[in-house]
Design a protein around this motif. Structure first.
Motif, mmCIF file in Angstrom:
data_model
loop_
_atom_site.group_PDB
_atom_site.id
_atom_site.type_symbol
_atom_site.label_atom_id
_atom_site.label_comp_id
_atom_site.label_asym_id
_atom_site.label_seq_id
_atom_site.Cartn_x
_atom_site.Cartn_y
_atom_site.Cartn_z
ATOM 1 N N ASP A 18 -56.162 37.332 38.264
ATOM 2 C CA ASP A 18 -56.986 37.964 39.294
ATOM 3 C C ASP A 18 -56.160 38.453 40.476
ATOM 4 O OD1 ASP A 18 -56.396 35.397 40.053
ATOM 5 O OD2 ASP A 18 -58.472 34.699 40.053
ATOM 6 N N GLY A 19 -54.843 38.550 40.292
ATOM 7 C CA GLY A 19 -54.005 39.212 41.281
ATOM 8 C C GLY A 19 -53.454 38.353 42.388
ATOM 9 N N HIS A 20 -53.671 37.043 42.348
ATOM 10 C CA HIS A 20 -53.143 36.166 43.395
ATOM 11 C C HIS A 20 -51.727 35.726 43.067
ATOM 12 C CE1 HIS A 20 -57.050 36.117 45.232
ATOM 13 N NE2 HIS A 20 -57.610 35.601 44.163
ATOM 14 N N CYS A 21 -50.944 35.444 44.105
ATOM 15 C CA CYS A 21 -49.560 35.026 43.934
ATOM 16 C C CYS A 21 -49.458 33.509 43.841
ATOM 17 C CB CYS A 21 -48.705 35.518 45.108
ATOM 18 S SG CYS A 21 -48.493 37.306 45.151
ATOM 19 N N LEU A 22 -48.908 33.047 42.734
ATOM 20 C CA LEU A 22 -48.692 31.626 42.510
ATOM 21 C C LEU A 22 -47.208 31.348 42.693
ATOM 22 C CD1 LEU A 22 -50.669 29.310 41.447
ATOM 23 C CD2 LEU A 22 -49.416 29.531 39.301
ATOM 24 N N SER A 23 -46.865 30.501 43.630
ATOM 25 C CA SER A 23 -45.472 30.149 43.882
ATOM 26 C C SER A 23 -45.057 29.015 42.949
ATOM 27 C CB SER A 23 -45.298 29.723 45.341
ATOM 28 O OG SER A 23 -43.957 29.360 45.615
ATOM 29 N N TYR A 24 -43.796 29.051 42.502
ATOM 30 C CA TYR A 24 -43.326 27.968 41.641
ATOM 31 C C TYR A 24 -41.818 27.845 41.754
ATOM 32 C CZ TYR A 24 -41.842 31.589 38.288
ATOM 33 O OH TYR A 24 -41.230 32.673 37.689
ATOM 34 N N LEU A 25 -41.328 26.647 41.486
ATOM 35 C CA LEU A 25 -39.900 26.405 41.392
ATOM 36 C C LEU A 25 -39.478 26.523 39.937
ATOM 37 C CD1 LEU A 25 -39.425 23.274 43.711
ATOM 38 C CD2 LEU A 25 -39.317 25.705 44.331
ATOM 39 N N ASP A 26 -38.331 27.124 39.713
ATOM 40 C CA ASP A 26 -37.733 27.200 38.381
ATOM 41 C C ASP A 26 -36.243 27.020 38.597
ATOM 42 O OD1 ASP A 26 -36.938 27.683 35.798
ATOM 43 O OD2 ASP A 26 -38.036 29.556 35.568
ATOM 44 N N GLU A 27 -35.820 25.760 38.553
ATOM 45 C CA GLU A 27 -34.455 25.393 38.924
ATOM 46 C C GLU A 27 -33.723 24.787 37.741
ATOM 47 O OE1 GLU A 27 -32.955 25.480 42.105
ATOM 48 O OE2 GLU A 27 -34.649 26.584 42.960
ATOM 49 N N GLY A 28 -32.485 25.208 37.526
ATOM 50 C CA GLY A 28 -31.658 24.632 36.504
ATOM 51 C C GLY A 28 -31.895 25.249 35.137
ATOM 52 N N SER A 29 -31.220 24.693 34.138
ATOM 53 C CA SER A 29 -31.362 25.167 32.771
ATOM 54 C C SER A 29 -31.249 23.980 31.830
ATOM 55 C CB SER A 29 -30.291 26.219 32.446
ATOM 56 O OG SER A 29 -28.991 25.664 32.591
ATOM 57 N N GLY A 30 -31.736 24.177 30.612
ATOM 58 C CA GLY A 30 -31.735 23.111 29.623
ATOM 59 C C GLY A 30 -33.149 22.793 29.192
ATOM 60 N N PRO A 31 -33.364 21.613 28.610
ATOM 61 C CA PRO A 31 -34.716 21.213 28.224
ATOM 62 C C PRO A 31 -35.663 21.280 29.426
ATOM 63 C CG PRO A 31 -33.106 19.689 27.328
ATOM 64 C CD PRO A 31 -32.360 20.580 28.274
ATOM 65 N N ALA A 32 -36.891 21.721 29.203
ATOM 66 C CA ALA A 32 -37.829 21.948 30.306
ATOM 67 C C ALA A 32 -38.536 20.663 30.731
ATOM 68 C CB ALA A 32 -38.859 22.995 29.905
ATOM 69 N N VAL A 33 -38.628 20.483 32.034
ATOM 70 C CA VAL A 33 -39.433 19.421 32.645
ATOM 71 C C VAL A 33 -40.401 20.105 33.595
ATOM 72 C CG1 VAL A 33 -39.448 17.298 33.990
ATOM 73 C CG2 VAL A 33 -37.515 17.791 32.473
ATOM 74 N N VAL A 34 -41.693 19.986 33.314
ATOM 75 C CA VAL A 34 -42.732 20.643 34.106
ATOM 76 C C VAL A 34 -43.462 19.588 34.920
ATOM 77 C CG1 VAL A 34 -44.834 22.034 34.026
ATOM 78 C CG2 VAL A 34 -42.980 22.467 32.390
ATOM 79 N N MET A 35 -43.679 19.846 36.199
ATOM 80 C CA MET A 35 -44.280 18.865 37.100
ATOM 81 C C MET A 35 -45.527 19.442 37.751
ATOM 82 S SD MET A 35 -40.615 17.808 38.796
ATOM 83 C CE MET A 35 -39.211 18.388 37.811
#
Length: 291
Positions: A18-35
């Protein structure tokens, strides 16, 4: 926003359907850990986890819409279903095929709402003082914030939810600069819209608009029974008390459960060293199941 203590990150932006901006961190590389954070916190809650693990893992932490550095639309529904849909869209956009999921507070219902629908993408689960199932329990200090008129005055006008959390949700005194970090995104009536709406969206009765969504989330937990789970629980939580801890252990008897009697709702603030001793081995054991 000025620089915040222990938060040296450069957030990225995702545009929702719906056009809203969602901020997120995407730091590092390797296997993903989502919080997934809850209310009234934001990605700042996980700052120390990201700093510790971004050298070996890809750490992804969204700010739910209305929270943190994300947009705060005043006329948005802010229902559990909306948050799950946004969370799902972001992980699809980032092409997260497998991850370890860490959840806290409302992040439990939101994150598990995604995980239960996509169990094949879940390598492991870390549960921190949260719920993803129905309960009739509600602390009085939270119930008051749901009252008509008074609730809006308290939560949005007087900052009577986010600000008290900086001392009610912890047992150890929060340093002034950390308190500033937690409160920075919620500095006005308009910017506290989601803080209030999250409180209003707690489904306690079948007639509540988010009740059916929570039932779906609860039922989907069965899809996660074979997943490795680490539970780290603050025993002084006035909201997610020992009743919720016991239910998690009953639903996931195979989980590696740890109880910290002198930690509060913000268990990552009160028991950070202890949890950081547990996370490396858990993530390492799950990493073979993470792309």
């Amino acid at each position: 926003m000025p620089a915040l203590a222990e938060y040296p990150f450069a957030p990225k932006t995702f545009h929702t359907a719906d056009g809203h901006c969602l901020s997120y961190l995407d730091e590092g590389s390797g296997p993903a850990v989502v919080m997934a954070h809850g209310n009234p916190s934001w990605s700042y809650l996980y700052r120390n986890v990201v700093t510790a693990f971004k050298g070996e893992y890809r750490c992804i932490v969204p700010d739910h819409l209305g929270c943190g550095l994300s947009d705060k639309p005043q006329d948005y529904p802010y229902r559990l279903r909306n948050h799950i849909d946004n969370f799902t869209a972001l992980l699809d956009y980032l092409r997260i095929e497998r991850c370890v999921l860490i959840v806290h507070d409302w992040g439990g219902a939101i994150g598990m709402g995604w995980a239960g629908q996509h169990p094949e993408r879940v390598a492991g689960l870390v549960v921190l003082n949260t719920a993803a199932f129905r309960s009739r329990q509600l602390a009085l200090r939270i119930a008051v914030c749901r009252w008509p008129l008074l609730g809006a005055l308290l939560v949005r006008g007087l900052n009577g939810f986010a600000w008290p959390a900086t001392f009610m949700a912890v047992c150890k005194k929060m340093r002034a600069e950390v308190k500033t970090g937690f409160l920075a995104p919620y500095n006005s009536w308009a910017n506290r819209v989601a803080v209030h709406r999250f409180v209003q969206d707690i489904p306690l009765q079948p007639a509540h608009p988010s009740w059916s969504t929570l039932v779906e989330v609860e039922n989907s937990l069965a899809q996660l029974h074979d997943k490795p789970m680490l539970i780290c629980w603050g025993g002084q939580d006035f909201c997610f008390n020992d009743h919720f801890f016991a239910e998690w252990k009953e639903r996931f008897p195979q989980a590696d459960s740890h109880y910290f009697p002198d930690a509060g709702h913000y268990v990552l603030e009160d028991a950070l060293p202890e949890i950081m001793n547990l996370l490396p081995l858990f993530l390492e054991n799950c990493s073979g199941k993470v792309d």
